[in-house]
Design an enzyme around this catalytic site. Sequence first.
Site, PDB file in Angstrom:
ATOM      1  N   SER A  37       0.680  -1.262   0.039  1.00  0.00           N
ATOM      2  CA  SER A  37       0.022  -0.058  -0.096  1.00  0.00           C
ATOM      3  C   SER A  37       0.798   1.207  -0.025  1.00  0.00           C
ATOM      4  CB  SER A  37      -0.919  -0.035   1.054  1.00  0.00           C
ATOM      5  OG  SER A  37      -0.216  -0.007   2.258  1.00  0.00           O
ATOM      6  N   HIS A  90      -5.817  -3.683  -1.289  1.00  0.00           N
ATOM      7  CA  HIS A  90      -5.362  -2.583  -2.242  1.00  0.00           C
ATOM      8  C   HIS A  90      -5.380  -3.247  -3.819  1.00  0.00           C
ATOM      9  CE1 HIS A  90      -4.684   0.765   0.574  1.00  0.00           C
ATOM     10  NE2 HIS A  90      -4.173  -0.197   1.105  1.00  0.00           N
ATOM     11  N   LYS A 149     -12.640  -0.404   1.290  1.00  0.00           N
ATOM     12  CA  LYS A 149     -11.905   0.257   0.400  1.00  0.00           C
ATOM     13  C   LYS A 149     -12.598   0.377  -0.883  1.00  0.00           C
ATOM     14  CE  LYS A 149      -7.387  -0.044   2.474  1.00  0.00           C
ATOM     15  NZ  LYS A 149      -7.643  -0.562   3.630  1.00  0.00           N
TER      16      LYS A 149
END
Length: 426
Positions: free
Chosen positions: A213, A241, A272
């Site tokens: 990340s 991610h 996310k």
Amino acid sequence: MLVRTTVFKVNYQVRGILSPLLNSNRKYAALAEAKSVLESELESIRVAGTWKGERVITSKQGPRINVDGSRGDILNFCANNYLGLSSHPEVIEAGVEALKQYGAGLSSVRFICGTQDLHKRLEQKIAQFHEREDAILYASCFDANAGLFEVLLGPDDAVLSDELNHASIIDGIRLCRARRFRYRHMDLKDLEDKLKESQSSRLRLVVTDGVFSMDGDIAPLVGICDLAERYRAMVFIDECHATGFMGPRGRGTDELLGVMDRVHIVNSTLGKALGGAAGGYTVGPKTLIDLLRQRSRPYLFSNSLPPPVVGCSTRAIELLLQSNEIAESMAAKTKRFRDSMTKAGFTISGANHPICPVMLGDAQLASVMAEDMLKLGVYVIGFSYPVVPKGKARIRVQISAAHSDADIDHCVNGFIQVGRKHGVVP
């Protein structure tokens, strides 16, 4: 004798009166000492220029937000809202409907009275999305990482972890009793050496972020899987991610690199790209998921995910199962930003990922440049030690499918203006 008795009684009474005061003074003395230690730590952070303030947002999450103390819309380039689903109307509607039908929360852990049909439905959708046998929900991916390793691995086993893995992975590994081997970042030769060194172990698990990340670099999963198969090890990836937008259908780095059938366990997040609310999960073999339901402490001792969060996340995954159009838009937007910034003279870490770290080196410079960007209507954040290594401070820019080309160009122009002001670019 009477005098001595009277004196004794008086002294006893005085001690009785003073005792609470003495105990109180000791208590406050301990607290004062602790406060002094904490203030010293806080001051060292301020002096180092690594103080992390919290800006207050007064609007919903999106490509444009309102920030307390700033006038007008601000372009947001630092959220994990990769697909723009945090404020997608269908995602919001699904959350509202779940709130109305199922309430605000369960007031219980899953195995007592905290499992609703919508929790099971979301777990089925997640397993379907990742093409794995089963899935288990957690309050966060941090909890998923904290709950996996101590259940799967014992003292006769070994875990081999990339040195730059996320803090939640590191903390989760610390909780297990397996032998620990740390290999150099994305270094396959060092990983092979560690696999050879650990051959006497019963089970071995290679652990890596799919995407790291802080730098946006992608783990060499093909090589990792080759080594794991050669040395009879399992492979785990954290896909926080990557889930939703990496790979042709947004399934993640394992799909991107063609190893979906070679990666055994995947942990990821609902907080996310998949709606951005909260929650995490593990997907993998059904036997593992069944065991996690019996023994994983964060699962057993944490309240169930609130129904509105489950409703939002379920709709987000359904949108991605229906179409990969949103995920496909990410590549062109990411390339536009990276190419423009590189042409302007900035150093951008990573490759082909919407995490675009603008490398600056100095912590105070990163912080001041981020403040200057906000004055130009662009919200970005400087990252410095201990979040990243010393001397590796950067401003981490994150591209969203919700950004327009004009938004991206405005961000780049802001960086050029601020970068020239501070002598970063010519």
